[in-house]
Motif scaffolding. Structure first.
Motif, PDB file in Angstrom:
ATOM      1  N   PHE A 198       5.341   1.529  -8.346  1.00 16.61           N
ATOM      2  CA  PHE A 198       4.193   0.699  -8.708  1.00 16.61           C
ATOM      3  C   PHE A 198       4.637  -0.730  -8.998  1.00 16.61           C
ATOM      4  N   LYS A 199       5.790  -0.873  -9.640  1.00 16.09           N
ATOM      5  CA  LYS A 199       6.319  -2.219  -9.903  1.00 16.09           C
ATOM      6  C   LYS A 199       6.704  -2.919  -8.601  1.00 16.09           C
ATOM      7  N   LYS A 200       7.232  -2.156  -7.651  1.00 11.78           N
ATOM      8  CA  LYS A 200       7.531  -2.730  -6.332  1.00 11.78           C
ATOM      9  C   LYS A 200       6.260  -3.230  -5.662  1.00 11.78           C
ATOM     10  N   ALA A 201       5.200  -2.409  -5.729  1.00 10.69           N
ATOM     11  CA  ALA A 201       3.933  -2.794  -5.116  1.00 10.69           C
ATOM     12  C   ALA A 201       3.403  -4.079  -5.732  1.00 10.69           C
ATOM     13  N   GLU A 202       3.512  -4.173  -7.053  1.00 11.38           N
ATOM     14  CA  GLU A 202       3.068  -5.388  -7.742  1.00 11.38           C
ATOM     15  C   GLU A 202       3.916  -6.585  -7.323  1.00 11.38           C
ATOM     16  N   ALA A 203       5.239  -6.392  -7.250  1.00  8.09           N
ATOM     17  CA  ALA A 203       6.142  -7.497  -6.892  1.00  8.09           C
ATOM     18  C   ALA A 203       5.910  -7.971  -5.465  1.00  8.09           C
ATOM     19  N   THR A 204       5.553  -7.057  -4.566  1.00  8.78           N
ATOM     20  CA  THR A 204       5.284  -7.432  -3.178  1.00  8.78           C
ATOM     21  C   THR A 204       4.139  -8.435  -3.111  1.00  8.78           C
ATOM     22  N   GLY A 250       2.715 -14.941  -3.807  1.00 12.37           N
ATOM     23  CA  GLY A 250       1.915 -15.843  -4.623  1.00 12.37           C
ATOM     24  C   GLY A 250       0.501 -15.350  -4.843  1.00 12.37           C
ATOM     25  N   LEU A 251       0.293 -14.011  -4.734  1.00 11.69           N
ATOM     26  CA  LEU A 251      -1.047 -13.436  -4.856  1.00 11.69           C
ATOM     27  C   LEU A 251      -1.089 -12.446  -6.012  1.00 11.69           C
ATOM     28  N   PRO A 252      -2.239 -12.340  -6.676  1.00  8.83           N
ATOM     29  CA  PRO A 252      -2.355 -11.351  -7.758  1.00  8.83           C
ATOM     30  C   PRO A 252      -2.372  -9.936  -7.206  1.00  8.83           C
ATOM     31  N   CYS A 253      -1.848  -9.014  -7.967  1.00 11.19           N
ATOM     32  CA  CYS A 253      -1.823  -7.616  -7.552  1.00 11.19           C
ATOM     33  C   CYS A 253      -3.238  -7.043  -7.600  1.00 11.19           C
ATOM     34  N   PRO A 254      -3.673  -6.323  -6.555  1.00 15.52           N
ATOM     35  CA  PRO A 254      -5.006  -5.726  -6.568  1.00 15.52           C
ATOM     36  C   PRO A 254      -5.191  -4.759  -7.741  1.00 15.52           C
ATOM     37  N   VAL A 255      -6.415  -4.710  -8.253  1.00 16.07           N
ATOM     38  CA  VAL A 255      -6.724  -3.848  -9.394  1.00 16.07           C
ATOM     39  C   VAL A 255      -6.438  -2.388  -9.054  1.00 16.07           C
ATOM     40  N   VAL A 256      -6.659  -2.000  -7.792  1.00 14.25           N
ATOM     41  CA  VAL A 256      -6.479  -0.602  -7.404  1.00 14.25           C
ATOM     42  C   VAL A 256      -5.027  -0.147  -7.609  1.00 14.25           C
ATOM     43  N   SER A 276       0.833  -1.214   0.000  1.00 15.38           N
ATOM     44  CA  SER A 276       0.000   0.000   0.000  1.00 15.38           C
ATOM     45  C   SER A 276       0.862   1.256   0.000  1.00 15.38           C
ATOM     46  N   PHE A 277       1.938   1.259   0.787  1.00 13.12           N
ATOM     47  CA  PHE A 277       2.796   2.442   0.823  1.00 13.12           C
ATOM     48  C   PHE A 277       3.649   2.568  -0.430  1.00 13.12           C
ATOM     49  N   GLU A 278       4.019   1.450  -1.035  1.00 15.54           N
ATOM     50  CA  GLU A 278       4.712   1.531  -2.324  1.00 15.54           C
ATOM     51  C   GLU A 278       3.799   2.156  -3.378  1.00 15.54           C
ATOM     52  N   ASN A 279       2.526   1.782  -3.330  1.00 18.89           N
ATOM     53  CA  ASN A 279       1.535   2.389  -4.221  1.00 18.89           C
ATOM     54  C   ASN A 279       1.378   3.882  -3.929  1.00 18.89           C
ATOM     55  N   ASN A 280       1.264   4.240  -2.640  1.00 20.86           N
ATOM     56  CA  ASN A 280       1.118   5.651  -2.271  1.00 20.86           C
ATOM     57  C   ASN A 280       2.305   6.488  -2.732  1.00 20.86           C
ATOM     58  N   LEU A 281       3.496   5.930  -2.556  1.00 21.43           N
ATOM     59  CA  LEU A 281       4.690   6.655  -3.005  1.00 21.43           C
ATOM     60  C   LEU A 281       4.672   6.813  -4.521  1.00 21.43           C
ATOM     61  N   ASN A 290      -3.299   2.489 -10.986  1.00 17.05           N
ATOM     62  CA  ASN A 290      -2.294   3.541 -10.799  1.00 17.05           C
ATOM     63  C   ASN A 290      -1.094   3.313 -11.709  1.00 17.05           C
ATOM     64  N   MET A 291      -0.734   2.047 -11.881  1.00 16.03           N
ATOM     65  CA  MET A 291       0.359   1.720 -12.787  1.00 16.03           C
ATOM     66  C   MET A 291       0.004   2.122 -14.218  1.00 16.03           C
ATOM     67  N   ALA A 292      -1.246   1.882 -14.597  1.00 22.38           N
ATOM     68  CA  ALA A 292      -1.689   2.254 -15.942  1.00 22.38           C
ATOM     69  C   ALA A 292      -1.583   3.760 -16.147  1.00 22.38           C
ATOM     70  N   ARG A 293      -2.009   4.522 -15.141  1.00 19.46           N
ATOM     71  CA  ARG A 293      -1.889   5.968 -15.250  1.00 19.46           C
ATOM     72  C   ARG A 293      -0.417   6.377 -15.318  1.00 19.46           C
ATOM     73  N   GLY A 294       0.446   5.666 -14.585  1.00 19.47           N
ATOM     74  CA  GLY A 294       1.873   5.935 -14.679  1.00 19.47           C
ATOM     75  C   GLY A 294       2.407   5.733 -16.089  1.00 19.47           C
ATOM     76  N   LEU A 295       1.906   4.697 -16.773  1.00 16.91           N
ATOM     77  CA  LEU A 295       2.312   4.459 -18.166  1.00 16.91           C
ATOM     78  C   LEU A 295       1.897   5.627 -19.059  1.00 16.91           C
ATOM     79  N   LEU A 296       0.749   6.204 -18.770  1.00 18.88           N
ATOM     80  CA  LEU A 296       0.291   7.373 -19.530  1.00 18.88           C
ATOM     81  C   LEU A 296       1.314   8.495 -19.455  1.00 18.88           C
TER      82      LEU A 296
END
Length: 377
Positions: free
Chosen positions: A177-183, A188-194, A155-160, A198-204
């Motif tokens: 965002f990549k760190k948040a996904e890797a965490t 062994g869990l899928p990354c939350p859509v939320v 969550s904090f990796e996402n916030n940052l 944010n990662m998608a907006r980062g790509l923008l």
């Protein structure tokens, strides 16, 4: 009452309100409970004021974890509804209250949460460097906890990530965002859509538009497949960001429809019309109408936007400046509005200088956009 009786009476009142106040869902959000939160909000504020009064009178007066957690839930509600003055007040009180707790684990948990809400506050009002600093402090608390609480670390990796987006450091944002996904993947869990949206907006903002569009559409499908539609996140980041991509690609008609869809999703319910995001949706709709030469429609949407942004002008002058600037552009298309257009342009420059005294460029959207929080940029 004796000091012990006053402490017990306070703790009993806290327990009563704590049981009634809505709890954040698994996503750490309260969007579906705004009406209930609003109903109980004054009780929370009164308890916070009482705590400070008692604490000033006697340093032995202590908070319970239920009080701190109740205020924490309230902080989230205030952030979501953009009630920033109340949020600032409760964060300051909760910081003092948390320090009176004996339980180290709960103290660390709550301290990180308060720092997170303070960071959210400062990112929203344009003080993003302070927001990053507070998020980094909270992130270190989470990293040092044993056993690790991976969902909170992520969550904090996402916030940052989104704070660095607001700071226009888009490469660093995407790394977080990549760190948040890797965490999540590391467990062994899928990354939350939320996080993915944010990662998608980062790509923008990295100008990887095709990748951003594809991921946003995946996120929209993901949100719509959840048991309860996360309307706020779909509006905030998914549809709003899709509109930004359409506009960058010159698909102005599609962008207009997408910004309107974002606004319609946002306005499901009460307490949302005066939110800055609603103003941003109307601003963007007006801007793409002007891109298409639909001057009358642009003027209408931009005037509507100003009615919202002027409510937040003291803490968020750039949002208001942006709407004023764009309205002045629209009005110059019609000679009868020439004087009014000039007045709005002057006000736009004045408001921009309130946030950035060194500003010299006032002739395009970019200098305004660069100072606006990423969620409604």
């Amino acid at each position: 009452m004796s000091p012990d009786e006053r402490q017990k009476a306070f703790d009993d009142a806290v327990a009563f309100v704590y049981k009634a106040y809505p709890q954040m869902d698994g996503r750490g959000q309260l969007y579906d409970h705004w009406a209930e939160c609003n109903y109980y909000q004054q009780h929370v504020i009164n308890l916070a004021d009482s705590f400070m009064e008692e604490h000033r009178a006697s340093k032995s007066f202590r908070a319970t974890w239920k009080f701190c957690e109740l205020v924490n839930q309230s902080q989230r509600f205030l952030y979501e509804t953009n009630l920033m003055n109340d949020l600032k007040k409760l964060c300051e009180i909760n910081t003092i209250a948390v320090d009176t707790l004996d339980e180290a684990d709960r103290r660390d948990d709550l301290k990180a949460s308060v720092l997170s809400h303070q960071a959210n506050l400062y990112e929203s009002i344009g003080k993003v460097d302070q927001a990053i600093e507070w998020n980094q402090q909270a992130y270190q608390i989470r990293l040092n906890q044993k056993p690790p609480k991976y969902h909170l670390i992520s969550s904090f990796e996402n916030n940052l990530g989104f704070c660095y987006n607001t700071a226009n450091k888009h490469d660093t944002a995407f790394e977080y965002f990549k760190k948040a996904e890797a965490t999540w993947h590391g467990q062994g869990l899928p990354c939350p859509v939320v996080i993915l949206k944010n990662m998608a907006r980062g790509l923008l903002y990295l100008k990887r538009l095709d990748e951003a569009r594809a991921l946003l559409k995946t996120c929209i499908d993901g949100f719509r497949n959840e048991d309860t539609l996360n309307w706020a996140m779909v509006a905030y980041s998914a549809y709003f960001a899709l509109g930004l991509i359409d506009r960058r690609e010159g698909k102005f008609e599609s962008a207009e429809a997408t910004f309107i869809e974002a606004q319609n999703l946002w306005l499901k319910g009460d307490l949302k019309e005066l939110h800055p995001f609603n103003g941003a949706c109307m601003y963007k709709t007006g801007a793409v109408c002007l891109d298409q030469g639909k001057v009358e429609a642009a003027i209408k949407h931009l005037r509507d936007s100003i009615k919202v942004t002027e409510k937040h002008m003291k803490l968020m002058p750039v949002e208001h400046a942006r709407s004023l600037f764009k309205l002045s552009e629209a009005l110059t298309q019609d000679p009868q509005y020439e004087s009014e257009a000039e007045g709005f342009r002057d006000k736009a420059e004045k408001n921009l200088r309130e946030r950035d005294p060194s500003a010299t460029d006032f002739g395009s959207e970019e200098p305004y956009d660069l100072l606006i929080p990423i969620f409604w940029r």
